[in-house]
Design a protein around this motif. Structure first.
Motif, PDB file in Angstrom:
ATOM      1  N   MET A   1       0.838  -1.185   0.000  1.00 54.75           N
ATOM      2  CA  MET A   1       0.000   0.000   0.000  1.00 54.75           C
ATOM      3  C   MET A   1       0.879   1.243   0.000  1.00 54.75           C
ATOM      4  O   MET A   1       1.843   1.334   0.761  1.00 54.75           O
ATOM      5  CB  MET A   1      -0.902  -0.023   1.227  1.00 54.75           C
ATOM      6  N   GLU A   2       0.537   2.194  -0.853  1.00 59.17           N
ATOM      7  CA  GLU A   2       1.328   3.421  -0.948  1.00 59.17           C
ATOM      8  C   GLU A   2       1.031   4.333   0.234  1.00 59.17           C
ATOM      9  O   GLU A   2      -0.092   4.351   0.749  1.00 59.17           O
ATOM     10  CB  GLU A   2       1.015   4.132  -2.260  1.00 59.17           C
ATOM     11  N   PRO A   3       2.017   5.113   0.632  1.00 56.87           N
ATOM     12  CA  PRO A   3       1.783   6.031   1.761  1.00 56.87           C
ATOM     13  C   PRO A   3       0.818   7.148   1.356  1.00 56.87           C
ATOM     14  O   PRO A   3       0.727   7.532   0.188  1.00 56.87           O
ATOM     15  CB  PRO A   3       3.178   6.603   2.050  1.00 56.87           C
ATOM     16  N   ARG A   4       0.103   7.649   2.329  1.00 57.28           N
ATOM     17  CA  ARG A   4      -0.816   8.768   2.086  1.00 57.28           C
ATOM     18  C   ARG A   4      -0.013  10.023   1.787  1.00 57.28           C
ATOM     19  O   ARG A   4       1.040  10.255   2.369  1.00 57.28           O
ATOM     20  CB  ARG A   4      -1.694   8.998   3.298  1.00 57.28           C
ATOM     21  N   ILE A   5      -0.523  10.822   0.897  1.00 55.37           N
ATOM     22  CA  ILE A   5       0.090  12.113   0.573  1.00 55.37           C
ATOM     23  C   ILE A   5      -0.939  13.179   0.896  1.00 55.37           C
ATOM     24  O   ILE A   5      -1.942  13.340   0.188  1.00 55.37           O
ATOM     25  CB  ILE A   5       0.513  12.186  -0.912  1.00 55.37           C
ATOM     26  N   ALA A   6      -0.718  13.891   1.992  1.00 52.69           N
ATOM     27  CA  ALA A   6      -1.686  14.864   2.494  1.00 52.69           C
ATOM     28  C   ALA A   6      -2.057  15.904   1.443  1.00 52.69           C
ATOM     29  O   ALA A   6      -3.217  16.319   1.341  1.00 52.69           O
ATOM     30  CB  ALA A   6      -1.148  15.552   3.746  1.00 52.69           C
ATOM     31  N   GLU A   7      -1.087  16.313   0.639  1.00 51.54           N
ATOM     32  CA  GLU A   7      -1.348  17.343  -0.381  1.00 51.54           C
ATOM     33  C   GLU A   7      -2.329  16.880  -1.448  1.00 51.54           C
ATOM     34  O   GLU A   7      -2.901  17.697  -2.160  1.00 51.54           O
ATOM     35  CB  GLU A   7      -0.040  17.783  -1.064  1.00 51.54           C
ATOM     36  N   LEU A   8      -2.513  15.554  -1.573  1.00 56.09           N
ATOM     37  CA  LEU A   8      -3.421  15.012  -2.586  1.00 56.09           C
ATOM     38  C   LEU A   8      -4.734  14.489  -2.008  1.00 56.09           C
ATOM     39  O   LEU A   8      -5.511  13.866  -2.718  1.00 56.09           O
ATOM     40  CB  LEU A   8      -2.719  13.909  -3.384  1.00 56.09           C
ATOM     41  N   GLU A   9      -4.991  14.774  -0.738  1.00 56.84           N
ATOM     42  CA  GLU A   9      -6.262  14.358  -0.146  1.00 56.84           C
ATOM     43  C   GLU A   9      -7.340  15.384  -0.474  1.00 56.84           C
ATOM     44  O   GLU A   9      -7.099  16.599  -0.414  1.00 56.84           O
ATOM     45  CB  GLU A   9      -6.109  14.193   1.364  1.00 56.84           C
ATOM     46  N   LEU A  10      -8.495  14.893  -0.831  1.00 57.34           N
ATOM     47  CA  LEU A  10      -9.596  15.756  -1.248  1.00 57.34           C
ATOM     48  C   LEU A  10      -9.904  16.834  -0.216  1.00 57.34           C
ATOM     49  O   LEU A  10     -10.093  18.007  -0.567  1.00 57.34           O
ATOM     50  CB  LEU A  10     -10.843  14.907  -1.527  1.00 57.34           C
ATOM     51  N   GLY A  11      -9.942  16.463   1.037  1.00 55.95           N
ATOM     52  CA  GLY A  11     -10.264  17.413   2.101  1.00 55.95           C
ATOM     53  C   GLY A  11      -9.243  18.520   2.268  1.00 55.95           C
ATOM     54  O   GLY A  11      -9.525  19.524   2.935  1.00 55.95           O
TER      55      GLY A  11
END
Length: 151
Positions: free
Chosen positions: A1-11
Motif C-alpha cells: 500500500m502506498e503512503p498517504r500524501i496529504a497534499e493530494l487528499e480531497l479534504g
C-alpha cells in the motif's frame, strides 16, 4: 500500500472547498429566489443592473458576470419574458444591445433587499467574517486573473 500524501487528499484541496461551498451557497439561494421568481444566475444579472441604475450594454454585463454571450443571452431572454428587463439597440451605436430594467425590474429590488441576509443567516457566520471571506476570495480571483494575463 502506498503512503498517504496529504497534499493530494480531497479534504485538503482549496479547489474542492470552493466547489463544494459554492454549490451549497447556490442551493441555499434557491428557495429565497423562488419567492422572487428568479434563478440564481438571473439574480446575478439583476444585481448588476440594479447597481448600474437600470441599464447596461450586454458587453458590460458579460464582463461584470464573467460569462460569455452564449450563456448570458438565454438568461436575458427569460428576464425579458418575465417583464423585468428590455433589450434595445443603442441609438448611438446600432451594434450594441442595451439591457434596461422595466418598472417591474426596478420594483423587484425592494423585494430582494433581504436576500443576502436570508441566505447568509443560515451560514452561522457574522457580517465581519462574511466580508473577510468575500475579500479573500476576490484576492484569489485577482491573482488568478493576473496569472492568466501573464501566461
Amino acid at each position: 500500500m502506498e503512503p498517504r500524501i496529504a497534499e493530494l487528499e480531497l479534504g485538503n484541496q482549496i479547489c474542492f472547498a470552493l466547489y463544494d461551498t459554492s454549490r451549497a451557497v447556490i442551493r441555499a439561494y434557491g428557495p429565497v429566489l423562488d419567492a422572487l421568481g428568479l434563478t440564481y444566475p438571473q439574480y446575478l444579472v439583476m444585481l448588476v443592473l440594479w447597481e448600474a441604475e437600470g441599464h447596461l450594454p450586454v458587453g458590460e454585463l458579460v464582463r461584470a458576470l464573467h460569462l460569455d454571450t452564449g450563456t448570458l443571452t438565454p438568461l436575458l431572454k427569460r428576464l425579458v419574458q418575465q417583464g423585468l428587463v428590455e433589450r434595445n439597440r443603442d441609438p448611438q451605436d446600432e451594434r450594441r444591445v442595451l439591457i434596461t430594467l422595466t418598472s417591474a425590474g426596478r420594483d423587484l429590488r425592494s423585494r430582494a433587499v433581504d436576500v443576502p441576509q436570508q441566505v447568509f443567516g443560515r451560514c452561522d457566520i457574522d457580517a465581519d467574517t462574511t466580508r473577510v471571506l468575500r475579500d479573500s476570495l476576490a484576492q484569489v480571483m485577482r491573482g488568478l486573473e493576473q496569472a492568466d494575463r501573464t501566461g
